[in-house]
Design an enzyme around this catalytic site. Structure first.
Site, PDB file in Angstrom:
ATOM      1  CB  ALA A  78      -0.928  -0.002   1.207  1.00 13.75           C
ATOM      2  CG  ASN A 161      -2.860   3.684  10.893  1.00 10.28           C
ATOM      3  OD1 ASN A 161      -3.272   4.822  10.633  1.00 10.28           O
ATOM      4  ND2 ASN A 161      -1.640   3.462  11.355  1.00 10.28           N
ATOM      5  CD  GLN A 189      -5.491  -0.936   9.342  1.00  8.48           C
ATOM      6  OE1 GLN A 189      -6.071  -1.903   9.836  1.00  8.48           O
ATOM      7  NE2 GLN A 189      -4.170  -0.834   9.331  1.00  8.48           N
ATOM      8  CB  SER A 206      -1.838  -3.572   2.257  1.00  7.21           C
ATOM      9  OG  SER A 206      -0.751  -4.380   2.632  1.00  7.21           O
ATOM     10  CG  HIS A 208       0.731  -7.048   5.325  1.00  3.84           C
ATOM     11  ND1 HIS A 208       0.855  -6.723   6.658  1.00  3.84           N
ATOM     12  CD2 HIS A 208       1.074  -5.939   4.639  1.00  3.84           C
ATOM     13  CE1 HIS A 208       1.265  -5.465   6.771  1.00  3.84           C
ATOM     14  NE2 HIS A 208       1.399  -4.965   5.555  1.00  3.84           N
ATOM     15  CB  THR A 244       9.519  -9.347 -12.690  1.00  4.34           C
ATOM     16  OG1 THR A 244      10.360  -9.027 -13.802  1.00  4.34           O
ATOM     17  CG2 THR A 244       8.971 -10.748 -12.838  1.00  4.34           C
ATOM     18  CB  CYS A 326       4.539   2.541  10.080  1.00  2.66           C
ATOM     19  SG  CYS A 326       3.484   1.403   9.168  1.00  2.66           S
TER      20      CYS A 326
END
Length: 379
Positions: A78, A161, A189, A206, A208, A244, A326
């Site tokens: 993200a 978040n 979220q 995102s 995960h 890639t 973070c």
């Protein structure tokens, strides 16, 4: 669906806003692409085409979580998606109208948006940090007054978040459009949990955070919106994001997204029940952020006089957070909690509990017992 925890007497994981457990189905979907199939999905030969087909299946699965009127671009996560969207859109808008140099965002935005907007000062853009009310919600009148002919972009997180507050993103997107600006939504979220903004121009998610693998995310762009790339190379992902792709990560992301859609109602009921019980167990604590406009799987709580960092050290068998993962090592009080009007001391007496699909009621109760006992011991 049977719920499973972390095992009796083991670590209790209550940090779902930082990351979520990988769904077993996502792991199984990834395994063949890690073990058996190694072809580059951008190659023209048959193994490459097989890999490319798997990527496109995953793209469709992720797209099903998002509004139907756009396209999905895979990214490394993200943060990259938000950088591509924010910087690309800002540059495009100024290219069309040199007077559009303002980037508006709440003072409570995630660092991936906040720091990117601030960094654009070096290019002559003007970031505008919009104040929030004490409950964490934007004042719509303040937003509308700030959206003038200089506005290029309004960026607002769907579910915060740190405090779980849900902003009225569709209303905000319409206000941005009325002013001739674009709207970017960080839906990390909220994806698969709450309704996404159909009025948005760009949405970042995102893997995960929805029980998928780390290392992959997506940027959704409304049909017809073309923004310049940040990086250049092979022209993959429609020329917007060269590099890639990993079929394994795409496959895991796709299955995780499919499960979020299939299990949304069950997950919501489970999380709501856990939240109700947690509020009973933490009755002596104060909730940070709106009690009504929030995602129930995020409880940001404070207790006067508490040393939250010491509490975390004393509760080593419970994984919870003092704020955003973070920024957890910065030592600074949360900018989100400070934006609500909390003092440094109040911010440092706050903890964040996040739970979801695999959390059990027993875990909530054992965690609350451990946290309350450790808090009481501080006096």
């Amino acid at each position: 669906m049977a719920r499973h925890g972390q095992g009796a007497g083991g670590m209790i994981y209550l940090d779902y806003q930082a990351t979520t457990p990988l769904a077993p189905e996502a792991f199984e979907a990834m395994t063949p692409w890690l073990r058996d199939h190694f072809a580059n999905p951008h190659s023209a030969h048959r193994p490459g085409r097989v890999a490319a087909a798997a990527v496109e299946v995953a793209r469709d699965q992720v797209a099903a979580l998002l509004p139907s009127s756009g396209r999905v671009v895979f990214t490394s996560g993200a943060t990259e998606a938000l950088n591509i969207g924010l910087v690309g859109a800002a540059r495009m808008m100024r290219g069309r109208d040199p007077g559009r140099t303002r980037i508006l965002l709440p003072d409570t935005e995630h660092a991936a948006v906040r720091d990117t907007a601030l960094a654009l000062r070096a290019e002559g853009f003007e970031p505008v940090l919009l104040p929030v009310r004490p409950d964490g919600l934007l004042d719509l009148a303040v937003v509308q007054a700030s959206l003038d002919a200089r506005a290029a972009l309004l960026a607002v997180m769907l579910v915060n978040n740190e405090i779980g507050v849900i902003q009225p993103v569709d209303t905000l997107a319409k206000s941005a459009h009325d002013a001739g600006a674009l709207f970017l939504c960080d839906a990390v979220q909220g994806a698969g949990r709450v309704d996404l903004p159909v009025e948005a121009d760009m949405i970042a998610i995102s893997a995960h955070k929805i029980h998928g693998p780390k290392g992959i995310g997506a940027l959704w762009l409304r049909d017809g919106l073309e923004i310049p790339p940040l990086i250049h190379g092979g022209g993959q992902e429609g020329g917007l994001r060269s590099g890639t792709l990993s079929p394994a990560l795409c496959a895991g992301f796709g299955v995780a997204a499919r499960l979020m859609a299939e299990r949304r109602a069950d997950d919501a009921a489970h999380v709501t029940a856990l939240s109700a019980r947690a509020k009973e167990l933490f009755a002596g604590w104060t909730l940070n952020g709106s009690a009504d406009h929030r995602y129930p799987g995020n409880l940001n709580l404070r207790r006067d006089g508490l040393d939250a960092a010491r509490l975390m050290a004393d509760c080593r068998d419970v994984a919870f957070s003092l704020g955003s993962a973070c920024a957890s090592g910065s030592g600074r009080p949360s900018h989100v909690l400070r934006a609500l009007g909390l003092s440094d001391a109040e911010a440092r007496s706050s903890i964040r509990l996040g739970f979801g699909r695999t959390t059990t009621l027993d875990e909530i109760e054992r965690a609350a017992d451990a946290i309350n006992r450790a808090a009481d011991a501080q006096g």
